[in-house]
Design an enzyme around this catalytic site. Sequence first.
Site, PDB file in Angstrom:
ATOM      1  N   LEU A   1       0.820  -1.215   0.000  1.00  0.00           N
ATOM      2  CA  LEU A   1       0.000   0.000   0.000  1.00  0.00           C
ATOM      3  C   LEU A   1       0.858   1.271   0.000  1.00  0.00           C
ATOM      4  CD1 LEU A   1      -2.898   1.188   0.237  1.00  0.00           C
ATOM      5  CD2 LEU A   1      -2.511   1.247   2.712  1.00  0.00           C
ATOM      6  N   ASP A   2       0.665   2.114  -0.999  1.00  0.00           N
ATOM      7  CA  ASP A   2       1.341   3.412  -1.101  1.00  0.00           C
ATOM      8  C   ASP A   2       2.863   3.280  -1.143  1.00  0.00           C
ATOM      9  OD1 ASP A   2      -1.180   4.519  -0.991  1.00  0.00           O
ATOM     10  OD2 ASP A   2      -1.089   4.930   1.143  1.00  0.00           O
TER      11      ASP A   2
END
Lengths: 302, 302, 302, 302
Positions: B245-246
């Site tokens: 994530l990210d």
Amino acid sequence: MSTETEAKRKSVKQNKQLESRGRLLVKCPDKPGIVSVLSTFLYSHNSNIMESSQYSSNPENGTFFIRIEYHCDGLLAKSEQMEKDFEEIAANHSMEYEFAYPNERKRSAIFVSKEPHCLMELLWEWQNGDLDTNIVIVISNHEDARPFVEALGIPFHYIPANKDIRKQVEAEQIRLMAEYEVDLLILARYMQILTPDFVNHFESRIINIHHSFLPAFIGVGPYERAFERGVKLIGATSHYVTNNLDEGPIIEQDVERVDHRDDVIELKKIGRQIERRVLVRAVKWHLENRIIVECNKTILFH
Amino acid sequence: MSTETEAKRKSVKQNKQLESRGRLLVKCPDKPGIVSVLSTFLYSHNSNIMESSQYSSNPENGTFFIRIEYHCDGLLAKSEQMEKDFEEIAANHSMEYEFAYPNERKRSAIFVSKEPHCLMELLWEWQNGDLDTNIVIVISNHEDARPFVEALGIPFHYIPANKDIRKQVEAEQIRLMAEYEVDLLILARYMQILTPDFVNHFESRIINIHHSFLPAFIGVGPYERAFERGVKLIGATSHYVTNNLDEGPIIEQDVERVDHRDDVIELKKIGRQIERRVLVRAVKWHLENRIIVECNKTILFH
Amino acid sequence: MSTETEAKRKSVKQNKQLESRGRLLVKCPDKPGIVSVLSTFLYSHNSNIMESSQYSSNPENGTFFIRIEYHCDGLLAKSEQMEKDFEEIAANHSMEYEFAYPNERKRSAIFVSKEPHCLMELLWEWQNGDLDTNIVIVISNHEDARPFVEALGIPFHYIPANKDIRKQVEAEQIRLMAEYEVDLLILARYMQILTPDFVNHFESRIINIHHSFLPAFIGVGPYERAFERGVKLIGATSHYVTNNLDEGPIIEQDVERVDHRDDVIELKKIGRQIERRVLVRAVKWHLENRIIVECNKTILFH
Amino acid sequence: MSTETEAKRKSVKQNKQLESRGRLLVKCPDKPGIVSVLSTFLYSHNSNIMESSQYSSNPENGTFFIRIEYHCDGLLAKSEQMEKDFEEIAANHSMEYEFAYPNERKRSAIFVSKEPHCLMELLWEWQNGDLDTNIVIVISNHEDARPFVEALGIPFHYIPANKDIRKQVEAEQIRLMAEYEVDLLILARYMQILTPDFVNHFESRIINIHHSFLPAFIGVGPYERAFERGVKLIGATSHYVTNNLDEGPIIEQDVERVDHRDDVIELKKIGRQIERRVLVRAVKWHLENRIIVECNKTILFH
């Protein structure tokens, strides 16, 4: 950090890394095959292209510009032969070109008047090993900067300047430029007009910092006029000096935000920060042979 | 300007200019002579190199990356043979490579949730002829955007989304991606987590806009957390989506100044401006084949 | 989001929050005690100062400017009496002043020619609830923008324009400004010269976007001239229109970096992004009564 | 310019201009009438408000902050009485407050390790008359900076530092801070951890420069980690030091663009430019009493 010895030591270390690095800049009529010719030439001389930037002024019948940085073991010993071998290629393709070797550091002179901030920034970057040049002389029409210039082991020459004695002043300056074998002349807020004769001596080799966002506020008093006009950003411009005042090829510009509360003194204070970084960037790019001047503009190969 | 017809007309004109333009991207072990091989190949196929950018990950034993944009009259008719001829060169030098033709426009899908600003900016640039892609479908878990998407003649698919129905939602999305032959998937503030399975389907082909200056404020509520922390700049980050994530390869970032008076609502307002421009830049560079992903970073050839 | 109804709904909600907010702008000869007088007046009318910004043009014998934003429960019912009570104070201290009430939204007209990007940005911000005005009319000398203006429920008036019919065109425009009770006239890339007569009708109420970093490139063709000059940054300037072309009080300026590869078309593309944000900022500040014009400059109370 | 004498002369001139300038900072529960009370107090003491900035943390039941800069002829002789008169007002409104007089320059200590760029920038601004403080001592765990610090007439104390001797090092530092009556402690790239005990001695009086865009890259090696992550902007953050590492109230942040070609050495070079300006801004604002710390955030009154 504050002594000449250390700056020299750093530069020696750098030179060692740079001994095998060469730069080739070429300008010629654009046509297919130029990159092939150049890269094949370099490969045949055991050189590996590390960085390459090119530009065509026009898709058709334009001019082609390229800057190549290459690695070649033992370059120092081979460069003479390489340059000789290149002559035929250059002739065949009507190339103007320049071979440059980072280890052969350019020799710079700095001209300054009363305001020292641009000079200081240049000296600071140089001490720090971030300005790849030998600063061989500082010339000023004021004595202010002498102590800290000489403290760094750099010769400082005081030459008074005004309109009436311009000819003899410039004669002396030209003599010194020759004596110190100066490659690049940096006007770090030198507040005197140079004559066409002087400028012609150093075509595309004088970098000036103008304290405005050109072409706004050409000439004297740019901060005063920026204040009068009520602009919301002020800027600075580094450019090569030509015989049209503040009209030479622009190398770099930058700006900072200001507001209605900033009087002229405050604008100058903010402006000094911009001038410092804009001049240093221009000088660095020049020293790295990243700038090509063409038709009063600069092509910048980052 | 606001009709599909005009956007199409513009794209036709562009395509005409672009018919003779090709792009070649190459990645291979670095060694002397690669540029020579590539430029000689292109020259022998009557192609003129218009733009060339390269990068070596390491001076010794590194990986070499190059992006070449070339002009070749009648390219469409010749490209198949050229690509065939290139195979041997590629094999000899262990090259990974891609030929791209700007006139073969990539097909894009846009995913959006409630906030429309990034979608709007993409559509605006596209209408204006500044986004070289065919936007073939917009998918949303809200109905809000339907009117102005359909007004532009773009199919709009409403697919409700939440944790519980994720599998079937993604199955439907994957089906649509296949049906519309989508090359690039743009998450324009699509506020749903994608499963690893989905992401793996579209490796290095999903661009997301994260509303913070990564790696600051990974995850949810970045503006709320920026407010809490009292930062003086907020930012946005566009990146390729991976299964961390990210944490995917960053393409572009930008920031704006904020101050203590800006509450979360104001931060979001300022942030929208940053998100819009940061996402559009990333998408443009992807469409122009200017991005190479390497070891979770991007190499950007401007 | 894309319908008039929603924009209206948002504005209603905002109005509700704003009903108890007042703004007071004062200009008077500077002397001790002015802030005391004003703040005591507001306190005596049960108003709490939420925001206050001031400026003195000169420490001695200068002019004093202040903008106060205050909260007052039931302001709508009390404002008339407050303004009446203020008259004596204003007379005693030679004040020029203005009471403004955010819930009484200013009425804006937008003038546009062929290029729609500034108009679009204004409409977008307005739809989004971020532009606190009623856009009551759009006037253009081209038909291009009609569809999307009318789709938002805004009256669109096509008035052809050229030098020969300027008088009658302006007569019609002035008539429409009166009919629609326009407070603010926004020139969103309206490429026609306005006559002194017209400008005098709307002193300090016409905001223009000029597509250069003024005072550089006054007049026509700024991007062409920026290209010719080889500048490294291009800009845009929003300003109030006076009868000296491009010489009116500057409200906001911004710039973007460009390089030698950017031709005029590319400069215009980059410039559009700057123009959009520079014009919107100026319009917002005007609508929030944050701008005071003094001696051809603007005082901006952020 | 490079001598202590000149810096002193400049400061004397400045002090003269500043003798009639006072600053009043107030924090209290928000309610109507506060500005009226303060401005009326100042007016009754023949003071003219020159600059005033305020902030309410919350429209309802919030905290009110204000910074007023006022002019008062003969302020030095009157200030004691004024402060005495203010006590009752402060008590009535539960005010925390501070009177500050720019002519009473704060006394600063600079702590530095090996990298001198932040120290140099501070000294440069100070020499130039742009940093309104007395730099009374420089402390370092390296000898490098001694020559140019002592050349400016500033006492330089070398105190070796490492984990094992931290207690006695800090004891010596605290002793020196007391001896030199230090008001502000500037960590100009001082690479040692301070103990909670030390930090508590100087609450909201230690300003640090962290070489990243916080909260990204908290802790050691931020440039190395920025390189690893492949960010497209790097930054620096100045903040007050608390006992949570890199978590103190942020004063200022700024960034510069970088790209895939920038290795860690290049990032550090670019970063030095950011660090220099970000630290100097923070120090200036502190010296001008423009910063209020509230709930681990800063309120900045520009």
